[in-house]
Scaffold this active site. Structure first.
Site, PDB file in Angstrom:
ATOM      1  N   ASP A  41      41.677  28.417  42.090  1.00  0.00           N
ATOM      2  CA  ASP A  41      41.920  29.615  41.787  1.00  0.00           C
ATOM      3  C   ASP A  41      41.470  30.750  42.575  1.00  0.00           C
ATOM      4  OD1 ASP A  41      42.968  31.956  40.343  1.00  0.00           O
ATOM      5  OD2 ASP A  41      42.190  31.246  38.459  1.00  0.00           O
TER       6      ASP A  41
ATOM      7  N   HIS B 266      38.534  37.682  40.780  1.00  0.00           N
ATOM      8  CA  HIS B 266      37.267  37.039  40.802  1.00  0.00           C
ATOM      9  C   HIS B 266      36.506  37.156  41.944  1.00  0.00           C
ATOM     10  CE1 HIS B 266      39.065  35.485  37.162  1.00  0.00           C
ATOM     11  NE2 HIS B 266      40.044  34.957  37.983  1.00  0.00           N
TER      12      HIS B 266
ATOM     13  N   ILE C  58      35.175  39.558  37.686  1.00  0.00           N
ATOM     14  CA  ILE C  58      34.778  38.801  36.719  1.00  0.00           C
ATOM     15  C   ILE C  58      35.016  37.333  36.807  1.00  0.00           C
ATOM     16  CG2 ILE C  58      35.621  40.545  35.184  1.00  0.00           C
ATOM     17  CD1 ILE C  58      38.169  39.051  34.429  1.00  0.00           C
TER      18      ILE C  58
ATOM     19  N   GLY D 194      38.245  32.835  33.523  1.00  0.00           N
ATOM     20  CA  GLY D 194      38.144  32.540  32.221  1.00  0.00           C
ATOM     21  C   GLY D 194      38.061  30.707  31.983  1.00  0.00           C
TER      22      GLY D 194
END
Length: 282
Positions: free
Chosen positions: A187, A192, A207, A210
């Site tokens: 990903d 991110h 961040i 998830g």
């Protein structure tokens, strides 16, 4: 163009996806295997340890299913406004250390949540011989794309048992957790890693994925309730409710009832980040 409501029912595939033992090992490192004790989870992190057979963490199946093959077009919008909302994985058999599978993906629903749209897709994976291997359900929330007059979708009442949790499991993420996870997790979303892109999404800094939080949580639950044996895992579900910043400590509270555990993952600061969790095992 806003959310494309005609995307419901749209299917792509089948396509084939393959993986190697090294890719499974890198994924395990990305979700923290061996970080606290390099000798504690060698089945996930090595392929040549004496008397230890390599095991693949089940949540690697989500990566294989969702970050491969053709995409399903459901509208044109700023990708910085898209966040992961829910994730479910159902395992029909353990993932081998190396293999191939056939995949097919379908958009099943688009719900109007007012402030945004919730797009739900399901992916079915089978062995090359046609035997069911895994099923995933993933939903994404696209901010600013709601208000089109659609159904809000089902509402599920969820609350943990009114007692102390049966397990409290912790993991300290590192400031570089997202940079490591993006490699094994396939990903490369700049949300991110790129501060400017994260800022467009309203975040003070990049961040954590998830699915990294999801994978860390699953790994901790497998260690506690399954003794680390991945072939006992049947289903893992969770709803993402708040972002995690790399470097924050995660705390998983779990309540067991038979072969299922309800769980909730929080940051040490007290914010719930993965909610309404369900973990089913043999």
């Amino acid at each position: 163009m806003p959310i494309d409501l005609s995307a419901v029912g749209r299917t792509v595939g089948p396509w084939e996806q393959s993986w190697t033992p090294e890719e499974a090992l890198l994924y395990a490192l990305g979700v923290g295997a061996g970080a606290e004790d390099p000798l504690a989870e060698l089945a996930y992190t090595t392929e040549n340890t004496a008397e230890v057979d390599q095991q693949v963490l089940p949540t690697f199946g989500v990566v294989l299913a969702q970050f491969s093959g053709p995409g399903v077009d459901f509208g044109d919008f700023d990708p910085a406004l898209l966040v992961h909302a829910e994730q479910e994985l159902v395992l029909h058999r353990p993932l081998p250390a190396e293999g191939r599978m056939s995949l097919r993906r379908t958009v099943t629903d688009v719900f109007d949540k007012g402030k945004g749209a919730l797009v739900v897709a399901k992916t079915e994976g089978s062995t090359i011989n046609g035997e069911p291997l895994l099923s995933t359900m993933s939903s994404v929330f696209v901010r600013g794309q709601g208000g089109f007059g659609g159904e809000r979708g089902p509402s599920v009442d969820w609350a943990p048992p009114e007692r102390e949790p049966d397990a409290v499991l912790t993991f300290q993420t590192t400031p570089s957790q997202a940079l490591l996870y993006r490699l094994g997790g396939r990903d490369h979303n700049p949300l991110h890693s790129d501060p400017a892109f994260a800022g467009r999404g309203g975040f003070p800094r990049p961040i954590l994925h998830g699915l990294c939080t999801y994978g860390i949580t699953a790994r901790l639950l497998i260690g506690h309730f399954c003794g680390g044996e991945v072939d006992r895992v049947r289903r893992i579900y969770g709803r993402f409710t708040a972002p995690v910043l790399p470097g924050q400590e995660l705390i998983v509270h779990a309540w067991a009832e038979g072969n299922e555990a309800a769980f909730r993952t929080e940051t040490k600061e007290g914010g719930v980040t993965l909610d309404r969790g369900a973990f089913t095992f043999a």
